[in-house]
Design a protein around this motif. Structure first.
Motif, PDB file in Angstrom:
ATOM      1  N   ARG A 131      68.973  38.860  17.010  1.00  0.00           N
ATOM      2  CA  ARG A 131      68.904  37.955  17.916  1.00  0.00           C
ATOM      3  C   ARG A 131      67.121  38.148  18.799  1.00  0.00           C
ATOM      4  N   PRO A 132      66.437  36.970  18.772  1.00  0.00           N
ATOM      5  CA  PRO A 132      65.615  37.690  19.668  1.00  0.00           C
ATOM      6  C   PRO A 132      66.013  38.498  20.628  1.00  0.00           C
ATOM      7  N   ASP A 133      66.660  37.836  21.658  1.00  0.00           N
ATOM      8  CA  ASP A 133      66.635  38.290  23.399  1.00  0.00           C
ATOM      9  C   ASP A 133      67.815  39.646  22.637  1.00  0.00           C
ATOM     10  N   LEU A 151      58.837  38.859  24.324  1.00  0.00           N
ATOM     11  CA  LEU A 151      58.980  38.205  23.888  1.00  0.00           C
ATOM     12  C   LEU A 151      57.793  37.424  23.387  1.00  0.00           C
ATOM     13  N   LEU A 154      57.745  38.546  19.622  1.00  0.00           N
ATOM     14  CA  LEU A 154      58.501  37.539  18.796  1.00  0.00           C
ATOM     15  C   LEU A 154      58.237  36.648  18.254  1.00  0.00           C
ATOM     16  N   ALA A 155      58.421  35.574  19.438  1.00  0.00           N
ATOM     17  CA  ALA A 155      58.056  34.372  19.656  1.00  0.00           C
ATOM     18  C   ALA A 155      56.780  34.419  18.198  1.00  0.00           C
TER      19      ALA A 155
END
Length: 196
Positions: A131-133, A151, A154-155
């Motif tokens: 997961r991104p987090d 972040l 990753l987006a």
């Protein structure tokens, strides 16, 4: 830049493990290799990288760019490429293990899968995601980028493998034992296919 020098005869399978930074590829590979340590038909490739031996990350064959170029000219690599200002290669010696019907694991790159497929006709892609987090927290702990920069990066990126490949996706967002168990099961299935 890349080059493919030879193809593997029919027999074994190269399992190339790909995924974004922070997904835990090296950790999963280490768990799987420990599990199969008593088998002589499961091998891990040490990539040649123009990076210092003690730079952290995976265990690798550290070479200078001059040494890398010389090895490339000698035909020592099955596949080689450049990324992040470094040169990477999978040694041609891998073909010897595959010709015996063995399974070989390699840490690879999603952008190079087309070239891996050309060099290794029996190729299985293991796409490790998280997961991104989770990725952000792992990358932030390395201290190389701010959380905001991580972040944003990753987006922009995708966790998917593009192309017509045989792909197994493993989500390593949770307990490492769960994801490692999935990689071990994937390798076990491939061993059974090779022995059939």
């Amino acid at each position: 830049m890349h080059q493919i020098l030879s193809q593997t005869p029919a027999g074994g399978t190269l399992i190339v493990v790909v995924g974004p930074s922070g997904a835990g590829k090296d950790t999963l590979i280490a768990h799987a290799m420990a599990h199969f340590s008593n088998r002589g038909d499961v091998h891990l490739v040490q990539r040649f990288i123009t990076r210092a031996h003690d730079a952290g990350g995976e265990a690798h064959q550290s070479v200078s760019q001059q040494e890398f170029d010389s090895l490339q000219r000698q035909g020592a690599f099955a596949v080689h490429w450049q990324a992040h200002g470094l040169s990477y290669a999978i040694p041609a010696a891998v073909h010897e293990k595959l010709a015996l019907g063995h399974v070989v694991l390699a840490n690879g790159s999603r952008s190079m899968l087309r070239h891996f497929a050309e060099a290794f006709p029996s190729l299985l892609v293991v796409n490790v995601i998280a997961r991104p987090d989770v990725l952000a927290a792992r990358l932030e702990s390395r201290g190389r980028e701010s959380r905001e920069d991580i972040l944003k990066r990753l987006a922009r990126g995708s966790l998917d493998v593009e192309g017509d490949f045989d792909v197994v996706t493993i989500d390593n967002s949770g307990a490492i034992e769960t994801a490692a168990g999935q990689l071990i099961a994937t390798i076990s299935r491939q061993l059974a296919k090779n022995e059939a």
